[in-house]
Scaffold this motif. Sequence first.
Motif, PDB file in Angstrom:
ATOM      1  N   SER A 144       0.834  -1.209   0.000  1.00  0.00           N
ATOM      2  CA  SER A 144       0.000   0.000   0.000  1.00  0.00           C
ATOM      3  C   SER A 144       0.864   1.252   0.000  1.00  0.00           C
ATOM      4  N   SER A 145       1.928   1.228   0.790  1.00  0.00           N
ATOM      5  CA  SER A 145       2.848   2.376   0.823  1.00  0.00           C
ATOM      6  C   SER A 145       3.530   2.579  -0.526  1.00  0.00           C
ATOM      7  N   ALA A 146       3.913   1.486  -1.167  1.00  0.00           N
ATOM      8  CA  ALA A 146       4.563   1.590  -2.475  1.00  0.00           C
ATOM      9  C   ALA A 146       3.602   2.159  -3.518  1.00  0.00           C
ATOM     10  N   MET A 147       2.359   1.711  -3.501  1.00  0.00           N
ATOM     11  CA  MET A 147       1.384   2.226  -4.473  1.00  0.00           C
ATOM     12  C   MET A 147       1.083   3.703  -4.232  1.00  0.00           C
ATOM     13  N   THR A 148       0.991   4.081  -2.960  1.00  0.00           N
ATOM     14  CA  THR A 148       0.745   5.487  -2.647  1.00  0.00           C
ATOM     15  C   THR A 148       1.932   6.340  -3.070  1.00  0.00           C
ATOM     16  N   SER A 149       3.138   5.842  -2.841  1.00  0.00           N
ATOM     17  CA  SER A 149       4.334   6.572  -3.278  1.00  0.00           C
ATOM     18  C   SER A 149       4.372   6.693  -4.801  1.00  0.00           C
ATOM     19  N   ALA A 150       3.992   5.633  -5.498  1.00  0.00           N
ATOM     20  CA  ALA A 150       3.956   5.685  -6.961  1.00  0.00           C
ATOM     21  C   ALA A 150       2.956   6.733  -7.436  1.00  0.00           C
ATOM     22  N   LEU A 151       1.832   6.825  -6.747  1.00  0.00           N
ATOM     23  CA  LEU A 151       0.849   7.858  -7.112  1.00  0.00           C
ATOM     24  C   LEU A 151       1.422   9.258  -6.942  1.00  0.00           C
ATOM     25  N   MET A 152       2.217   9.451  -5.902  1.00  0.00           N
ATOM     26  CA  MET A 152       2.768  10.778  -5.644  1.00  0.00           C
ATOM     27  C   MET A 152       3.933  11.111  -6.578  1.00  0.00           C
ATOM     28  N   VAL A 153       4.773  10.142  -6.877  1.00  0.00           N
ATOM     29  CA  VAL A 153       5.975  10.396  -7.669  1.00  0.00           C
ATOM     30  C   VAL A 153       5.658  10.430  -9.165  1.00  0.00           C
ATOM     31  N   ILE A 154       4.969   9.403  -9.640  1.00  0.00           N
ATOM     32  CA  ILE A 154       4.707   9.289 -11.076  1.00  0.00           C
ATOM     33  C   ILE A 154       3.586  10.237 -11.519  1.00  0.00           C
ATOM     34  N   PRO A 174       0.280   9.601 -12.265  1.00  0.00           N
ATOM     35  CA  PRO A 174      -0.400   9.122 -13.469  1.00  0.00           C
ATOM     36  C   PRO A 174      -1.732   9.844 -13.679  1.00  0.00           C
ATOM     37  N   THR A 175      -2.244   9.750 -14.878  1.00  0.00           N
ATOM     38  CA  THR A 175      -3.522  10.393 -15.183  1.00  0.00           C
ATOM     39  C   THR A 175      -4.535   9.344 -15.607  1.00  0.00           C
ATOM     40  N   GLY A 176      -5.779   9.732 -15.548  1.00  0.00           N
ATOM     41  CA  GLY A 176      -6.856   8.898 -16.069  1.00  0.00           C
ATOM     42  C   GLY A 176      -7.052   7.581 -15.349  1.00  0.00           C
ATOM     43  N   ALA A 177      -7.163   6.525 -16.149  1.00  0.00           N
ATOM     44  CA  ALA A 177      -7.491   5.200 -15.618  1.00  0.00           C
ATOM     45  C   ALA A 177      -6.373   4.650 -14.738  1.00  0.00           C
ATOM     46  N   MET A 178      -5.129   4.966 -15.056  1.00  0.00           N
ATOM     47  CA  MET A 178      -4.020   4.456 -14.251  1.00  0.00           C
ATOM     48  C   MET A 178      -4.067   5.020 -12.827  1.00  0.00           C
ATOM     49  N   ARG A 179      -4.414   6.289 -12.697  1.00  0.00           N
ATOM     50  CA  ARG A 179      -4.548   6.902 -11.372  1.00  0.00           C
ATOM     51  C   ARG A 179      -5.679   6.229 -10.594  1.00  0.00           C
ATOM     52  N   GLY A 180      -6.806   6.021 -11.238  1.00  0.00           N
ATOM     53  CA  GLY A 180      -7.932   5.369 -10.580  1.00  0.00           C
ATOM     54  C   GLY A 180      -7.620   3.940 -10.186  1.00  0.00           C
ATOM     55  N   LEU A 181      -6.917   3.222 -11.064  1.00  0.00           N
ATOM     56  CA  LEU A 181      -6.565   1.831 -10.786  1.00  0.00           C
ATOM     57  C   LEU A 181      -5.585   1.721  -9.620  1.00  0.00           C
ATOM     58  N   LEU A 182      -4.552   2.551  -9.617  1.00  0.00           N
ATOM     59  CA  LEU A 182      -3.594   2.538  -8.512  1.00  0.00           C
ATOM     60  C   LEU A 182      -4.257   2.939  -7.192  1.00  0.00           C
ATOM     61  N   THR A 183      -5.141   3.918  -7.244  1.00  0.00           N
ATOM     62  CA  THR A 183      -5.851   4.343  -6.041  1.00  0.00           C
ATOM     63  C   THR A 183      -6.737   3.228  -5.514  1.00  0.00           C
ATOM     64  N   LEU A 184      -7.464   2.572  -6.410  1.00  0.00           N
ATOM     65  CA  LEU A 184      -8.327   1.467  -6.007  1.00  0.00           C
ATOM     66  C   LEU A 184      -7.519   0.323  -5.405  1.00  0.00           C
ATOM     67  N   PHE A 185      -6.406  -0.046  -6.037  1.00  0.00           N
ATOM     68  CA  PHE A 185      -5.560  -1.116  -5.504  1.00  0.00           C
ATOM     69  C   PHE A 185      -4.986  -0.748  -4.140  1.00  0.00           C
ATOM     70  N   ALA A 186      -4.549   0.494  -3.980  1.00  0.00           N
ATOM     71  CA  ALA A 186      -3.990   0.921  -2.694  1.00  0.00           C
ATOM     72  C   ALA A 186      -5.053   0.868  -1.596  1.00  0.00           C
ATOM     73  N   LEU A 187      -6.272   1.327  -1.907  1.00  0.00           N
ATOM     74  CA  LEU A 187      -7.346   1.286  -0.908  1.00  0.00           C
ATOM     75  C   LEU A 187      -7.748  -0.147  -0.557  1.00  0.00           C
ATOM     76  N   LEU A 188      -7.881  -0.996  -1.568  1.00  0.00           N
ATOM     77  CA  LEU A 188      -8.225  -2.395  -1.308  1.00  0.00           C
ATOM     78  C   LEU A 188      -7.127  -3.106  -0.515  1.00  0.00           C
ATOM     79  N   ASN A 189      -5.891  -2.786  -0.834  1.00  0.00           N
ATOM     80  CA  ASN A 189      -4.762  -3.359  -0.115  1.00  0.00           C
ATOM     81  C   ASN A 189      -4.769  -2.927   1.346  1.00  0.00           C
ATOM     82  N   THR A 190      -5.061  -1.671   1.594  1.00  0.00           N
ATOM     83  CA  THR A 190      -5.132  -1.164   2.960  1.00  0.00           C
ATOM     84  C   THR A 190      -6.268  -1.832   3.730  1.00  0.00           C
ATOM     85  N   LEU A 191      -7.428  -1.952   3.107  1.00  0.00           N
ATOM     86  CA  LEU A 191      -8.554  -2.615   3.763  1.00  0.00           C
ATOM     87  C   LEU A 191      -8.248  -4.081   4.072  1.00  0.00           C
ATOM     88  N   ALA A 192      -7.591  -4.762   3.141  1.00  0.00           N
ATOM     89  CA  ALA A 192      -7.210  -6.155   3.386  1.00  0.00           C
ATOM     90  C   ALA A 192      -6.213  -6.247   4.537  1.00  0.00           C
TER      91      ALA A 192
END
Length: 90
Positions: free
Chosen positions: A29-39, A41-59
Motif C-alpha cells: 500500500s505504501s509503495a502504491m501510494t508513493s507511486a501515485l505521488m511520484v509518477i 499518473p492520469t486517467g485510468a491508471m490513477r484510478g486503478l492505482l488508487t483502487l488497488f492501494a485502498l483495497l490493499n489497505t482494507l485487506a
Amino acid sequence: MTNTLSPLRRLWQPRMPLFWQVIVLNLMSSAMTSALMVIQPTGAMRGLLTLFALLNTLAGWWLLARLWRETAPASQGDSHVQSPADQQDR
C-alpha cells in the motif's frame, strides 16, 4: 509498564504467517501510494492505482483484526483481567 505494552505484544507475532501478510500488504500500500505521488499518473491508471492501494489497505486492516482476535488472551488464565463481579466487590 507491561500492562500498557501487552496489546502491542499481541500484534507482534513474527512466528505467525498472518503477521507477515499484514506487513507485506502495508508495504505494498505504501509503495502504491508513493507511486501515485511520484509518477502522478492520469486517467485510468490513477484510478486503478488508487483502487488497488485502498483495497490493499482494507485487506491489511482485516488481517490485522484477525491477528488481534487470534492472539486474544484466555480470560480464565489472566489474573489482571477483572470480571464485572470482581469489579463490584472492590
